[in-house]
Write a protein that holds these residues in place. Sequence first.
Motif, PDB file in Angstrom:
ATOM      1  N   UNK A 173       0.837  -1.197   0.000  1.00 52.05           N
ATOM      2  CA  UNK A 173       0.000   0.000   0.000  1.00 52.05           C
ATOM      3  C   UNK A 173       0.874   1.250   0.000  1.00 52.05           C
ATOM      4  N   UNK A 174       1.862   1.304   0.898  1.00 54.22           N
ATOM      5  CA  UNK A 174       2.702   2.500   0.997  1.00 54.22           C
ATOM      6  C   UNK A 174       3.583   2.669  -0.234  1.00 54.22           C
ATOM      7  N   UNK A 175       4.116   1.580  -0.767  1.00 54.55           N
ATOM      8  CA  UNK A 175       4.929   1.676  -1.974  1.00 54.55           C
ATOM      9  C   UNK A 175       4.110   2.230  -3.131  1.00 54.55           C
ATOM     10  N   UNK A 176       2.877   1.748  -3.268  1.00 53.24           N
ATOM     11  CA  UNK A 176       2.023   2.231  -4.358  1.00 53.24           C
ATOM     12  C   UNK A 176       1.607   3.680  -4.125  1.00 53.24           C
ATOM     13  N   UNK A 177       1.173   3.979  -2.903  1.00 52.16           N
ATOM     14  CA  UNK A 177       0.635   5.310  -2.647  1.00 52.16           C
ATOM     15  C   UNK A 177       1.700   6.391  -2.764  1.00 52.16           C
ATOM     16  N   UNK A 178       2.927   6.076  -2.351  1.00 50.68           N
ATOM     17  CA  UNK A 178       4.005   7.068  -2.390  1.00 50.68           C
ATOM     18  C   UNK A 178       4.768   7.031  -3.711  1.00 50.68           C
ATOM     19  N   UNK A 179       4.219   6.319  -4.696  1.00 48.88           N
ATOM     20  CA  UNK A 179       4.757   6.333  -6.067  1.00 48.88           C
ATOM     21  C   UNK A 179       6.151   5.714  -6.184  1.00 48.88           C
ATOM     22  N   UNK A 180       6.408   4.655  -5.411  1.00 46.50           N
ATOM     23  CA  UNK A 180       7.680   3.946  -5.556  1.00 46.50           C
ATOM     24  C   UNK A 180       7.438   2.455  -5.784  1.00 46.50           C
TER      25      UNK A 180
END
Length: 514
Positions: A245-252
């Motif tokens: 989730x965090x990787x996708x949301x923060x564009x990485x």
Amino acid sequence: NLALSIRKFAPLLEPSFAYVSLDAVAHSVMKEYGFNSVLCEVGICRSDDLKDDIWKMRWYIMLTITGFGLSVLVVDADIVFLGDPTKEFAGDSDMEVMTDHFFPSQHLLEPWVRVEDHINTGFVLVKPSVPVRHLLADFLDENWQPEQGGVRRDGMDQRVFNHFIVRQMTMDVPRVVCRFQDNTFGRVQQIVPFWPTRQVSIRILDPARIAHGMNFFWRRAHLLDPANIALPAIAHINGADPKEYFLRDRQVWFVDDWFERFNASSKFLLYSHPPGQDLPNDFSHLAAAVEVAKMLKRFLVLPNTMNCRNSPAYKAWNLDVTIQREPDGGNCTFDYFSWAKNLLDAHAGFVVESGVRQRPEFQQLLEESALELPRLAVWPNELHEGSAADWLDRLLPGSPAVAIIQEDITNVRSALRQALRIREWDSMTCIFQQFPHQVNVCRDERYVGRFGKVAQCDPAPGQAACGFNGFTCCMSFWGHSEKLEIFTGARWDLPCNCGLGSKCMLTKEHDITR
């Protein structure tokens, strides 16, 4: 994702990297992408005890490759490269490692913090020196068995290694010394008897440049230095949950898997989340949007305009500098206040990260198949003999891929309830939101023992209370909320129910048979 990030941001390093694949499928995928993959299967390369093999693997790799006279950089798979980390190395130590500390100059190797925070073993550079090879061998010998005397070995090798290093540093003749910037931690010893000539030196790298998860995914600490606001060289997703989730949301997130996640029948919902609200109103609007998404059978694109000033970490973690300036209304996602995993699990299939807006596939849907929901005044008549699906078809003819709501989401929710004859909060479950007694570091025995019982962060009266499943604001894991007080003095005092407690009285009743 790690390999693709290296290819994108540090292409000169790609030929030097090899990836350990633990099964034939992973090996095949990595080879298909053109990456250097080493297959390590059961019976050939490793035992059938996967946990034990993974526990020892990084230490095996360090010891083996330094045996060939080579330096080795060993990294976890949940890291992304955003630059060339070799430019961050000082080159003056046997090991150069990342840390989970926010302010290493103040807190490194203090006995009242959690020992595993000192050295993060997810990013370790080791030189082929004799002293460090002896150190690695001793660590493996000491922790060879997964169980001794019926007691299981600590499953977190990072914590075990930190305890081991602290012991080596506090011996009568210390075998290890640590450095951070110009500071030295431990006692420097020129000669170590019965040890290969000298101490092992370990350099702790700048956590804003070799960033742990809390510093990158929440604090954006690399923006604090006006002289160098470039992306950090690496970011470790060790401090955020769920990782993807965090990787996708923060564009990485660099894996092209849109069509594995979504298909032609996937429908999305966008709404305007008003900025500048207090916490209860922020979450009331979010909860209403989740309910609307369920009634419309769509993925809610989560908002990114929640008010950062509602976070206890706003000034303590410098969010007022890196995320949202004082005059701004809202630049935060819900995970700055509430544990992301709870919401994503409780409402799986109806919520998607706010960062999906940046995807080219989503932008294409906005151009080709988007429709604004009609204003409430012109909605179709209430449902009578027809089905709910028929009524929704009249509301959104053609079933566009993206439905856009401009009116107040709470009014839209009320109108949908009435039109579809859905009981108030029928799609929400009211549960008791417990304070995380065993999680906050300011309740640890070592911390309370150092600063006294008055420092223990017990829950405030009423902080634990009934609320909606999925909205949990007294914890935002890992490292963001539960470490705030010990490192900054600011207490994470948000209500566990995110201010939605009064709404629980409106949920449906559940009969209990005793």
